[in-house]
Design an enzyme around this catalytic site. Structure first.
Site, PDB file in Angstrom:
ATOM      1  N   SER A  48       0.843  -1.190   0.000  1.00  0.00           N
ATOM      2  CA  SER A  48       0.000   0.000   0.000  1.00  0.00           C
ATOM      3  C   SER A  48       0.883   1.247   0.000  1.00  0.00           C
ATOM      4  O   SER A  48       1.679   1.427  -0.926  1.00  0.00           O
ATOM      5  CB  SER A  48      -0.964  -0.042   1.189  1.00  0.00           C
ATOM      6  OG  SER A  48      -2.006   0.879   1.040  1.00  0.00           O
ATOM      7  N   HIS A  95      -7.284  -5.786  -1.219  1.00  0.00           N
ATOM      8  CA  HIS A  95      -6.175  -5.064  -0.603  1.00  0.00           C
ATOM      9  C   HIS A  95      -5.678  -5.755   0.668  1.00  0.00           C
ATOM     10  O   HIS A  95      -4.564  -5.471   1.132  1.00  0.00           O
ATOM     11  CB  HIS A  95      -6.634  -3.633  -0.277  1.00  0.00           C
ATOM     12  CG  HIS A  95      -5.518  -2.659  -0.090  1.00  0.00           C
ATOM     13  ND1 HIS A  95      -4.628  -2.344  -1.098  1.00  0.00           N
ATOM     14  CD2 HIS A  95      -5.144  -1.921   0.992  1.00  0.00           C
ATOM     15  CE1 HIS A  95      -3.769  -1.447  -0.659  1.00  0.00           C
ATOM     16  NE2 HIS A  95      -4.049  -1.175   0.612  1.00  0.00           N
TER      17      HIS A  95
END
Length: 664
Positions: free
Chosen positions: A523, A636
């Site tokens: 991320s 994610h």
């Protein structure tokens, strides 16, 4: 290495038991919790365990290839409501404390979640997704069985998808009231808004909840508190759309409401505070403004995807509020009096990840992890020192393996700021030998590496690497100025913080081979990995995960891109595209010479896979050393709660990549 102990492996994911969600029964004599495992078939299973505090060991209450969670005791302790997928979708189930099989309470087409008992035990509140004017319908309805996968998704809003839910399909989370005796359900809320984080008033008449019910909700990121009367259905707004307020909890008399929140002074980098609200006058008081600490759990690990947040907890005499907070790599338990004075209840070098409080007994059941233990449950009496261990879930596993215990470091940044972090020695460490090192960078960026268990770090140490991980500016745990300091400066001083930490350990630890350095992160950590290899060649291998490579496209493809980009970089594609391009790692692709493995989930809506695709195609066209690894069905959260088979693939590919480039 310790005699008779072996190094940890990627496959050990299947041996680590995860405990979470403790909840104390009203009698204070027992509590329930969730234990999650990875089965031999590489699927997650979770079950309810109940532990009578007079007994040595907890007892498993639910079984099978199911995922049970969110347990809640009835006020009299006779029933236990929970959420389970045992019918195929998440529904509310209930079982008697006297024994017997679970029975299904809801059979809703869209599922059910977040059960909460009314204090008088007459009602169960829960949430379910509903489209506009959609009625509660059974999961067996014909419409539910139709093939919705091939239907087009109509999009008219900015907020039409999220990494957690995927495409929203015009459904909103509504609150539903279930009458236990009449077995009747009634939808309490409506409108094109999501409603959640609810709590009952002591008289079982009102419910406080969080929602953004503004007309401009699609473009607003505020979150307000509301009270709904369960009989009249009247809704009263408590806050004024200036910030983000949630986790509201009534005091025992119903005269006050405590909550967490902030007024977006620093956008997403604003520290949470504890607030008290008068439900009649709506007067709101921030109680922790002078305490420069993040309220709540900001710790990051890789064996649990989220931490159940108990929110503020009232003492029975309403003279204290209890809450968790994150400070300098630790998450602890604290109390605050009505004058705003804060003292610690549990403040050690570990991660307190769950908490349940019994007000009459001043008793806490908490979950605690540290670098040597994935997590266990403990009893804490507020007015007594210390804690009492209640479980030893991973004792057998921990006896098998060798663990590397992190050593804290404190590095000086270029401008003199102190950067806190940890270094782990390889499992086969021998004095006089030199070892490759891997720098790990966390996501967020407003999060915190902590004194908690990290399987990935242990795996890298087991494979012969020194592991360095730090909290550069932008991280939680070091005050408001620190957490805000990376905004509008991604790749600036935050980058130099990381390099300063590397320089620090190279200077102070002679067993690190400066010619064999690796770097990885996910991320924001993936963004920073991309940035690092575009600005220095000192790292010999890199693995970038669920990363950001191009802010100009991220703005329009991420579920949060349209506001997060402005919040964090201070620009958008219309007013200052040059600034977005300046902070985009892909701009510096010609300078990337470090062998780079790009790993990305195909269903990642937070940092969509096109970010990885762009970087791969650009580097491949430039004939740079790069490999692209795509993970189907992964969002994610791949590294924390993704499909276990893909988590194993991810870890093995990472180790292989570093072995290939740092051991040659």
């Amino acid at each position: 290495m310790t005699v008779n102990k072996r190094p940890i492996t990627a496959e050990d994911l299947k041996k680590i038991n995860i405990v979470k969600e403790p909840h104390i029964a009203a009698d204070g004599e027992k509590y329930v919790f969730i234990q999650t495992i990875v089965g031999e078939d590489l699927e997650y299973y979770s079950h309810l365990f109940v532990h009578n505090l007079a007994d040595d060991l907890p007892v498993q209450w639910t079984f099978g290839k199911v995922r049970d969670h969110s347990p809640r005791w009835s006020p009299d302790g006779s029933e236990l409501a929970f959420v389970s997928n045992r019918s195929g979708t998440n529904q509310i189930w209930m079982m008697s404390a006297a024994g017997g099989e679970p029975r299904q309470i809801t059979e809703l087409k869209n599922g059910a979640a977040e059960p909460i008992w009314s204090p008088d035990g007459r009602f169960l509140l829960f949430s379910t997704p509903l489209a506009a004017n959609e009625m509660l319908a059974s999961e067996s309805d014909e419409e539910h069985n139709s093939n919705e996968q091939n239907k087009p998704v109509k999009v008219e809003k900015l907020k039409y998808k999220s990494d957690e839910k995927g495409f929203h399909k015009e459904k909103r989370t509504q609150l539903v009231l279930y009458d236990i005796k009449k077995e009747h359900m009634e939808v309490l809320t409506d409108g094109d808004f999501d409603h959640h984080s609810a709590d009952w008033s002591p008289d079982s008449r009102q419910i406080v909840f969080s929602a953004n019910r503004d007309e401009n909700e699609d473009r607003s990121n505020t979150l307000d508190l509301f009270i709904i009367d369960t009989e009249t259905k009247d809704i009263v707004k408590l806050t004024n759309s200036t910030g983000v307020f949630s986790m509201a909890k009534w005091s025992n008399t119903g005269k006050k409401i405590a909550c967490f929140g902030h007024e977006l002074e620093y956008k997403g980098a604003t520290l949470n505070q504890v607030w008290i609200i008068d439900p009649l006058s709506k007067e709101r008081t921030c109680m922790t403004l002078k305490w420069d600490v993040q309220i709540g759990d900001a710790s990051i690990g890789d064996i649990r995807s989220s931490h159940s947040n108990p929110g503020p907890m009232w003492s029975s005499d309403e003279k204290h509020i209890f809450f968790t907070a994150s400070d300098h790599g630790n998450t602890g338990l604290y109390q605050m009096d009505m004058q705003g004075e804060i003292t610690s209840i549990h403040e050690e070098e570990n991660h307190l990840f769950g908490c349940s409080y019994h007000a009459d007994l001043d008793l806490f059941i908490v979950g605690i992890s540290d670098p040597s233990n994935p997590g266990d449950l403990f009893k804490i009496m507020r007015k007594e020192k210390g804690k009492v261990r209640l479980t030893d879930i991973n004792s057998s596993f921990l006896k098998e393996i060798h663990l590397s215990i992190p050593e804290p470091i404190l590095a000086k940044a270029e401008d003199g700021w102190e950067i806190h972090g940890w270094i782990m020695r390889p499992a086969n460490f021998e004095e006089g030998q030199r070892y490759p090192m891997i720098l790990e960078i966390h996501g967020g960026p407003h999060a915190m590496y902590a004194n908690t268990f990290f399987h990935e770090f242990q795996l890298l140490a087991a494979n012969g690497y020194v592991v360095l991980y730090t909290n550069p500016r932008g991280s939680h745990g070091y005050g408001q100025t620190f957490v805000n300091a990376c905004r509008h400066d991604y790749g600036g001083k935050d980058y130099h913080d990381l390099i300063s930490a590397v320089d620090h350990v190279l200077e102070h630890y002679d067993f690190i081979d400066e010619d064999r350095l690796g770097v990885t992160g996910g991320s924001y950590g993936g963004f920073m990995t991309n940035w690092i290899v575009g600005h220095t060649n000192r790292f010999k291998a890199a693995v970038t995960q669920r990363s950001i490579s191009n802010w100009t496209s991220f703005y329009g493809v991420s579920d949060i891109g349209y506001f997060f980009t402005e919040w964090e970089l201070g620009a958008n594609v219309f007013d200052d595209p040059e600034k977005l391009w300046h902070h985009s790692p892909i701009k510096y692709a010609q300078d990337i010479n470090t062998p780079l493995l790009i790993m990305h989930g195909e269903k990642d809506y937070r940092c969509p896979i096109e970010q990885g695709e762009q970087l791969f195609i650009t580097l491949k066209y430039l004939q740079k050393p790069v490999v692209f690894l795509r993970f189907p069905e992964a969002n994610h959260e791949l590294s924390r709660s993704g499909p276990p088979s893909l988590r194993l693939e991810r870890l093995n590919h990472m180790v292989e990549w570093f072995q290939e480039h740092l051991h040659s």
